[in-house]
Write a protein that holds these residues in place. Structure first.
Motif, PDB file in Angstrom:
ATOM      1  N   GLN A  23       0.803  -1.232   0.000  1.00  0.00           N
ATOM      2  CA  GLN A  23       0.000   0.000   0.000  1.00  0.00           C
ATOM      3  C   GLN A  23       0.833   1.278   0.000  1.00  0.00           C
ATOM      4  O   GLN A  23       0.337   2.331  -0.439  1.00  0.00           O
ATOM      5  CB  GLN A  23      -0.940  -0.010   1.207  1.00  0.00           C
ATOM      6  N   HIS A 124       0.826  -9.340   4.654  1.00  0.00           N
ATOM      7  CA  HIS A 124      -0.292  -8.390   4.568  1.00  0.00           C
ATOM      8  C   HIS A 124      -0.804  -8.410   3.134  1.00  0.00           C
ATOM      9  O   HIS A 124      -0.747  -7.434   2.406  1.00  0.00           O
ATOM     10  CB  HIS A 124       0.147  -6.989   4.989  1.00  0.00           C
ATOM     11  N   TRP A 125      -1.214  -9.632   2.675  1.00  0.00           N
ATOM     12  CA  TRP A 125      -1.978  -9.896   1.457  1.00  0.00           C
ATOM     13  C   TRP A 125      -1.171 -10.016   0.177  1.00  0.00           C
ATOM     14  O   TRP A 125      -1.687 -10.500  -0.827  1.00  0.00           O
ATOM     15  CB  TRP A 125      -3.074  -8.838   1.255  1.00  0.00           C
ATOM     16  N   ASN A 168      -1.959 -10.671   8.587  1.00  0.00           N
ATOM     17  CA  ASN A 168      -2.906  -9.571   8.752  1.00  0.00           C
ATOM     18  C   ASN A 168      -4.253  -9.993   8.155  1.00  0.00           C
ATOM     19  O   ASN A 168      -4.351 -10.232   6.948  1.00  0.00           O
ATOM     20  CB  ASN A 168      -2.400  -8.315   8.036  1.00  0.00           C
ATOM     21  N   GLU A 169      -5.265 -10.092   9.010  1.00  0.00           N
ATOM     22  CA  GLU A 169      -6.659 -10.263   8.570  1.00  0.00           C
ATOM     23  C   GLU A 169      -6.861 -11.417   7.578  1.00  0.00           C
ATOM     24  O   GLU A 169      -7.250 -11.202   6.412  1.00  0.00           O
ATOM     25  CB  GLU A 169      -7.164  -8.959   7.942  1.00  0.00           C
ATOM     26  N   VAL A 172     -10.073 -11.346   5.366  1.00  0.00           N
ATOM     27  CA  VAL A 172     -10.196 -10.547   4.148  1.00  0.00           C
ATOM     28  C   VAL A 172      -9.629 -11.305   2.956  1.00  0.00           C
ATOM     29  O   VAL A 172     -10.193 -11.292   1.858  1.00  0.00           O
ATOM     30  CB  VAL A 172      -9.514  -9.176   4.320  1.00  0.00           C
ATOM     31  N   GLU A 226     -15.473  -7.306  13.482  1.00  0.00           N
ATOM     32  CA  GLU A 226     -16.599  -6.410  13.237  1.00  0.00           C
ATOM     33  C   GLU A 226     -17.779  -6.950  14.032  1.00  0.00           C
ATOM     34  O   GLU A 226     -18.399  -7.937  13.641  1.00  0.00           O
ATOM     35  CB  GLU A 226     -16.942  -6.389  11.745  1.00  0.00           C
ATOM     36  N   ASN A 294      -7.965  -5.416  14.533  1.00  0.00           N
ATOM     37  CA  ASN A 294      -8.236  -4.284  13.635  1.00  0.00           C
ATOM     38  C   ASN A 294      -9.734  -3.992  13.714  1.00  0.00           C
ATOM     39  O   ASN A 294     -10.554  -4.875  13.425  1.00  0.00           O
ATOM     40  CB  ASN A 294      -7.869  -4.644  12.189  1.00  0.00           C
ATOM     41  N   TYR A 296     -12.874  -1.243  12.696  1.00  0.00           N
ATOM     42  CA  TYR A 296     -13.326  -0.094  11.906  1.00  0.00           C
ATOM     43  C   TYR A 296     -14.771   0.253  12.163  1.00  0.00           C
ATOM     44  O   TYR A 296     -15.155   1.416  12.242  1.00  0.00           O
ATOM     45  CB  TYR A 296     -13.099  -0.357  10.401  1.00  0.00           C
ATOM     46  N   THR A 297     -15.610  -0.822  12.246  1.00  0.00           N
ATOM     47  CA  THR A 297     -17.049  -0.578  12.255  1.00  0.00           C
ATOM     48  C   THR A 297     -17.780  -1.790  12.835  1.00  0.00           C
ATOM     49  O   THR A 297     -17.151  -2.762  13.232  1.00  0.00           O
ATOM     50  CB  THR A 297     -17.532  -0.320  10.814  1.00  0.00           C
ATOM     51  N   TRP A 327     -18.946   2.331   5.791  1.00  0.00           N
ATOM     52  CA  TRP A 327     -18.879   1.732   7.122  1.00  0.00           C
ATOM     53  C   TRP A 327     -19.404   2.713   8.166  1.00  0.00           C
ATOM     54  O   TRP A 327     -18.998   3.892   8.202  1.00  0.00           O
ATOM     55  CB  TRP A 327     -17.446   1.344   7.465  1.00  0.00           C
ATOM     56  N   GLU A 354      -5.066  -1.822  14.120  1.00  0.00           N
ATOM     57  CA  GLU A 354      -5.562  -0.855  13.137  1.00  0.00           C
ATOM     58  C   GLU A 354      -6.879  -0.260  13.608  1.00  0.00           C
ATOM     59  O   GLU A 354      -7.740  -0.986  14.085  1.00  0.00           O
ATOM     60  CB  GLU A 354      -5.814  -1.486  11.761  1.00  0.00           C
ATOM     61  N   TRP A 402      -4.782   3.594  11.766  1.00  0.00           N
ATOM     62  CA  TRP A 402      -4.693   3.307  10.337  1.00  0.00           C
ATOM     63  C   TRP A 402      -5.177   4.532   9.588  1.00  0.00           C
ATOM     64  O   TRP A 402      -6.354   4.898   9.706  1.00  0.00           O
ATOM     65  CB  TRP A 402      -5.542   2.097   9.930  1.00  0.00           C
ATOM     66  N   GLU A 409      -5.627   1.915  -1.406  1.00  0.00           N
ATOM     67  CA  GLU A 409      -6.674   1.234  -0.638  1.00  0.00           C
ATOM     68  C   GLU A 409      -7.247   0.062  -1.423  1.00  0.00           C
ATOM     69  O   GLU A 409      -8.452  -0.014  -1.696  1.00  0.00           O
ATOM     70  CB  GLU A 409      -7.748   2.240  -0.241  1.00  0.00           C
ATOM     71  N   TRP A 410      -6.351  -0.859  -1.807  1.00  0.00           N
ATOM     72  CA  TRP A 410      -6.741  -2.122  -2.464  1.00  0.00           C
ATOM     73  C   TRP A 410      -7.663  -1.899  -3.661  1.00  0.00           C
ATOM     74  O   TRP A 410      -7.357  -1.020  -4.500  1.00  0.00           O
ATOM     75  CB  TRP A 410      -7.304  -3.069  -1.419  1.00  0.00           C
ATOM     76  N   PHE A 418      -7.333   7.189   4.207  1.00  0.00           N
ATOM     77  CA  PHE A 418      -7.367   6.841   5.636  1.00  0.00           C
ATOM     78  C   PHE A 418      -6.252   7.528   6.424  1.00  0.00           C
ATOM     79  O   PHE A 418      -6.157   7.357   7.637  1.00  0.00           O
ATOM     80  CB  PHE A 418      -7.178   5.327   5.806  1.00  0.00           C
TER      81      PHE A 418
HETATM   82  N1  LIG Z   1     -17.778  -4.399   5.294  1.00  0.00           N
HETATM   83  N2  LIG Z   1     -17.084  -4.233   6.156  1.00  0.00           N
HETATM   84  N3  LIG Z   1     -16.599  -4.088   7.111  1.00  0.00           N
HETATM   85  C1  LIG Z   1     -15.319  -3.803   7.594  1.00  0.00           C
HETATM   86  C2  LIG Z   1     -14.396  -4.933   7.232  1.00  0.00           C
HETATM   87  C3  LIG Z   1     -13.070  -4.350   7.133  1.00  0.00           C
HETATM   88  C4  LIG Z   1     -12.171  -5.296   6.418  1.00  0.00           C
HETATM   89  N4  LIG Z   1     -11.041  -4.539   5.875  1.00  0.00           N
HETATM   90  C5  LIG Z   1     -10.115  -4.112   6.673  1.00  0.00           C
HETATM   91  O1  LIG Z   1     -10.160  -4.267   7.862  1.00  0.00           O
HETATM   92  C6  LIG Z   1      -8.952  -3.388   6.048  1.00  0.00           C
HETATM   93  C7  LIG Z   1      -7.743  -3.384   6.822  1.00  0.00           C
HETATM   94  C8  LIG Z   1      -6.441  -3.712   6.116  1.00  0.00           C
HETATM   95  O2  LIG Z   1      -5.514  -4.286   7.022  1.00  0.00           O
HETATM   96  C9  LIG Z   1      -5.798  -2.450   5.498  1.00  0.00           C
HETATM   97  O3  LIG Z   1      -4.790  -2.857   4.600  1.00  0.00           O
HETATM   98  C10 LIG Z   1      -6.866  -1.608   4.813  1.00  0.00           C
HETATM   99  O4  LIG Z   1      -6.256  -0.519   4.137  1.00  0.00           O
HETATM  100  C11 LIG Z   1      -7.807  -1.092   5.905  1.00  0.00           C
HETATM  101  C12 LIG Z   1      -8.850  -0.109   5.362  1.00  0.00           C
HETATM  102  O5  LIG Z   1      -9.713  -0.784   4.492  1.00  0.00           O
HETATM  103  C13 LIG Z   1      -8.481  -2.222   6.620  1.00  0.00           C
END
Ligand SMILES: N=[N+]=NCCCCNC(=O)[C@@H]1[C@H]2[C@H](O)[C@@H](O)[C@H](O)[C@@H](CO)[C@@H]12
Length: 450
Positions: A23, A124-125, A168-169, A172, A226, A294, A296-297, A327, A354, A402, A409-410, A418
């Protein structure tokens, strides 16, 4: 009316920002680096908004020295970043690219020279494309491929890196990359998604196991949580909420911490849910030093038989502010999440690895600071939520905003910002937003400035 006592965090609380390699770095193929699945995905027409790629993005690969100085000027005492696997092992296994290792070694040394603790994420992906060609997360061998890569990093940097993260996550990657096909590698297959998820967790376990052989510091797993709230108390909505919580929040935490999968996944995946060997779950369930969360919402969930595969859908909460990603801004969800982890999983040490928001920042006005009041309000309320959870017994050890910079942003490309520092993608000029100044004051006062 007595003034409320000032919020204060522990003296050794980690205050940082988080980023990830693909990123922010740019130069994805420089100095012998091998391409990742995200390099391929972003160069595939139609996959990323506006055809954006991270070929340049924040150009951190070339600007890392002044970027570390910027982190120091903000008063960060830690910084969470990820290693691009393909810079170090261009084919994913075997041959080591010395220039790639050297880049991360220099970055770590500069961070430490500025009193900034690195927290290093191994994945991280951005999986090496060469491994995707061999099946990637669908190939059980990836657990050993990942452990081999992790061991290279441990041996080079464990004398200086105190905090490691395996993944990481993983949700996702499995959901976006294999279930819905909206993230790299872009598969849409309900039979692949649980296998990718399982192999991600096996890789996590194999890397932690490798770390215990030589490692002297801390290693953990970062998950996105979440919290799910039933839209009504009807049986259908409550069952849908349980499915959504199992699919996103428990599918990764529970094999890692408990060595088992939630029963609801059998219902979610149906015939696509394999019977995993007990030995796999023993490999995944390695003792961890912390969990990274992590946040966010949240999601308010109702039953929806037409929705695949969860038969559940999110109900928009129009009464609350939303980010540009759609979100909902819901700080109470962070309190609820942290207390849920405390109560359900034995109060493990947690870092908020995050937390942040993307709002439509006002057009860049001339002057040293960009005003971003919505992001200041978001950070204030969520850092306060962390403190509330700590006062109620949750063992929280640090907070990472974050993100340090606006960045790639992917699949949203550069359309979502962000950062607490604005990025001008033409000039690559970094400009502090008011949220950076706010966060800097919170750190300097250890919370009192909230
Ligand atoms: N629907 N919905 N709900 C929320 C689900 C969130 C899933 N995406 C993340 O958490 C990504 C995490 C990532 O590490 C980062 O690389 C991304 O830049 C951030 C911002 O997007 C967040």
């Amino acid at each position: 009316m007595t003034k409320p006592a000032p919020i204060l965090f522990p003296k050794d609380f980690l205050w940082g920002c988080a980023t990830s390699a693909y990123q922010i770095e740019g130069s994805p193929l420089a100095d012998g680096a091998g391409p990742s699945v995200w390099h391929r995905f972003s160069h595939t027409p139609g996959r990323v908004q506006d055809g954006d790629t991270a070929d340049v993005t924040c150009d951190h690969y070339r600007r890392w020295e002044s970027d570390v100085d910027l982190m120091h000027s903000l008063g960060l005492n830690s910084y969470r970043f990820s290693i691009a696997w393909g810079r170090v092992l261009p084919e994913g296994t075997g041959r080591i690219n010395a220039a790639g290792l050297d880049f991360y070694e220099r970055l770590v040394d500069r961070l430490l020279s500025r009193g900034i603790q690195p927290m290093v994420t191994l994945f991280h992906w951005d999986l090496p494309a060469a491994l995707d060609d061999r099946g990637g997360w669908l190939n059980r061998d990836i657990a050993q491929w990942f452990a081999e890569y992790a061991d290279v990093m441990f041996r080079r940097l464990d004398d200086r890196v105190n905090y490691w993260t395996t993944l990481n996550e993983p949700w996702v990657v499995a959901d976006g990359g294999y279930m819905h096909g909206v993230l790299a590698p872009g598969h849409r297959n309900i039979f692949e998604a649980p296998r990718a998820a399982h192999h991600l967790m096996m890789a996590h376990g194999a890397a932690v196991q490798a770390y215990r052989a030589t490692g002297r510091n801390k290693i953990g797993l970062v998950v996105n949580i979440e919290p799910k709230y039933a839209a009504s108390q009807s049986d259908a909505d409550c069952a849908a909420t349980r499915r959504a919580e199992a699919y996103m929040n428990r599918q990764y935490l529970e094999p890692a911490l408990l060595g088992s999968y939630p029963e609801e996944l059998h219902e979610v995946f149906g015939e696509a849910w394999p019977q995993w060997p007990a030995a796999d779950l023993r490999l995944i369930k390695q003792p961890l030093d912390y969990i990274g969360v992590n946040y966010y919402t949240r999601a308010v969930v109702r039953s929806d038989p037409t929705s695949w595969p969860l038969k559940a859908t999110t109900v928009k909460q129009k009464q609350h502010t939303h980010m540009e990603t759609g979100w909902e801004v819901y700080p109470q969800g962070l309190v609820d999440t942290l207390l849920w982890i405390k109560d359900q999983y034995g109060n493990p040490p947690v870092y908020i690895t995050e937390n942040g928001a993307c709002f439509f920042d006002p057009p860049q006005v001339e002057g040293p600071v960009l005003e971003d009041p919505l992001r200041v309000d978001y950070l204030r309320k969520h850092i306060t939520a962390v403190h509330t959870a700590m006062q109620r017994g949750a063992d929280i050890r640090g907070y990472f905003a974050w993100s340090l910079f606006d960045n790639f942003e992917w699949a949203f490309g550069f359309s979502k910002r962000f950062g607490i520092v604005h990025m001008n993608y033409e000039t690559l000029k970094r400009t502090l937003k008011s949220s950076a100044h706010f966060y800097s004051k919170v750190i300097a006062s250890n919370g009192a400035a909230l």
